[in-house]
Design a protein around this motif. Sequence first.
Motif, PDB file in Angstrom:
ATOM      1  N   LEU A  28      -3.936   0.702  -1.228  1.00 28.55           N
ATOM      2  CA  LEU A  28      -2.828   1.429  -1.830  1.00 28.55           C
ATOM      3  C   LEU A  28      -2.228   0.535  -2.913  1.00 28.55           C
ATOM      4  CD1 LEU A  28      -0.564   3.572  -2.058  1.00 28.55           C
ATOM      5  CD2 LEU A  28       0.518   2.490  -0.065  1.00 28.55           C
ATOM      6  N   SER A  30       0.674   0.064  -6.059  1.00 28.81           N
ATOM      7  CA  SER A  30       1.954   0.594  -6.527  1.00 28.81           C
ATOM      8  C   SER A  30       2.371  -0.045  -7.852  1.00 28.81           C
ATOM      9  CB  SER A  30       3.057   0.361  -5.487  1.00 28.81           C
ATOM     10  OG  SER A  30       3.640  -0.924  -5.643  1.00 28.81           O
ATOM     11  N   ALA A  44       7.806  -4.664  -3.074  1.00 29.06           N
ATOM     12  CA  ALA A  44       7.121  -4.851  -1.785  1.00 29.06           C
ATOM     13  C   ALA A  44       8.123  -5.009  -0.652  1.00 29.06           C
ATOM     14  CB  ALA A  44       6.202  -6.062  -1.859  1.00 29.06           C
ATOM     15  N   TRP A  55      -4.291  -2.031   2.859  1.00 24.41           N
ATOM     16  CA  TRP A  55      -3.746  -3.054   1.965  1.00 24.41           C
ATOM     17  C   TRP A  55      -2.760  -2.394   1.015  1.00 24.41           C
ATOM     18  CZ3 TRP A  55      -4.290  -8.316   1.627  1.00 24.41           C
ATOM     19  CH2 TRP A  55      -5.265  -8.909   2.444  1.00 24.41           C
ATOM     20  N   ARG A  56      -1.553  -2.949   0.927  1.00 25.59           N
ATOM     21  CA  ARG A  56      -0.560  -2.479  -0.049  1.00 25.59           C
ATOM     22  C   ARG A  56      -0.449  -3.546  -1.128  1.00 25.59           C
ATOM     23  NH1 ARG A  56       0.137  -3.328   4.968  1.00 25.59           N
ATOM     24  NH2 ARG A  56       2.389  -3.768   4.998  1.00 25.59           N
ATOM     25  N   HIS A  58       1.114  -4.408  -4.661  1.00 22.02           N
ATOM     26  CA  HIS A  58       2.168  -4.010  -5.595  1.00 22.02           C
ATOM     27  C   HIS A  58       1.977  -4.772  -6.906  1.00 22.02           C
ATOM     28  CE1 HIS A  58       4.301  -1.959  -2.291  1.00 22.02           C
ATOM     29  NE2 HIS A  58       3.901  -2.996  -1.550  1.00 22.02           N
ATOM     30  N   ASP A 249      10.591   4.585   2.821  1.00 17.93           N
ATOM     31  CA  ASP A 249       9.481   3.821   3.386  1.00 17.93           C
ATOM     32  C   ASP A 249       8.827   4.586   4.532  1.00 17.93           C
ATOM     33  OD1 ASP A 249       8.173   1.048   3.420  1.00 17.93           O
ATOM     34  OD2 ASP A 249       8.851   1.206   5.484  1.00 17.93           O
ATOM     35  N   THR A 253       5.018   5.982   4.548  1.00 14.29           N
ATOM     36  CA  THR A 253       4.111   5.522   5.603  1.00 14.29           C
ATOM     37  C   THR A 253       3.432   6.710   6.278  1.00 14.29           C
ATOM     38  OG1 THR A 253       5.430   3.523   5.968  1.00 14.29           O
ATOM     39  CG2 THR A 253       3.953   4.200   7.740  1.00 14.29           C
TER      40      THR A 253
END
Length: 266
Positions: A28, A30, A44, A55-56, A58, A249, A253
């Motif tokens: 993911l 951003s 973040a 995995w995020r 940013h 958030d 999610t």
Amino acid sequence: MTSPITGTAAGVPFTALPPATDGPAPLLVSWHMLDAPRSNAAFAAALPMNGLPVWRVHLGMPMCGARMVDGSMDAGLKLMREDVLMSFLHPFVRQATEEFPAALASIRAQLPVNDGPLGVLGGSLGGAVALRILTDTDIPVAAAAIVNAAIRMRSVVGLFGDYPYDAQSEQIVDGLDFVAQADIIAARAPLLIVSGESDHPELRADAFHLADALDLRSEMLSIPGLAHPLADEPGIEPAPQLPQARDVDAGLTRWFRRHLATASQG
């Protein structure tokens, strides 16, 4: 929680939050706001989406965070005063979009992410970047979300007062009208549209217009008490999560767990 991983991907600074599980996981990506939180690290912290098995990553927007000139936002503010559309808003969106394919390849080389379709997320002006990924690239996307986004750039420009449009700037601003491009977005990925009930009325109206245009390919999430920012000023360094950001958030999610994590298992 695992500590964030910081680095650069093809020159773009990033803050990465790993999933709790080992092994390759979905990705993911951003793009943050230019309001608070106005850096990848601060974004973040505002929207960590802890517990999401992906995995995020940013990414930093141009001239923000690690890319600030002389450690401040003054250079960007000077461009805004010079010409809010042609020197500031449009170039930032264009650069962030154009640098993404190389950044994505670098992220995949550095982190154990799978090579399937990814998720994209953008806040405010970063929302315009996420939407441009859908409308102007062929990068496979499984799910997308925007928060208090710049859906119609004309509405954003209007927040700064009367603007002296000419033929070129009219063409630019019309190209950043994503309600007009709803058919393209609908064909690409499901979209979560998050809108603060206390956001700028023009931006909130655009959020409803986009949701109506997308119909079943979108979901609208209104957040009571949320104005435009997601964090307190100055919004550059990570800060404790605000209650309204916690609600955003949680919605993100749920969305990405359903549309990104589930898709990766199919």
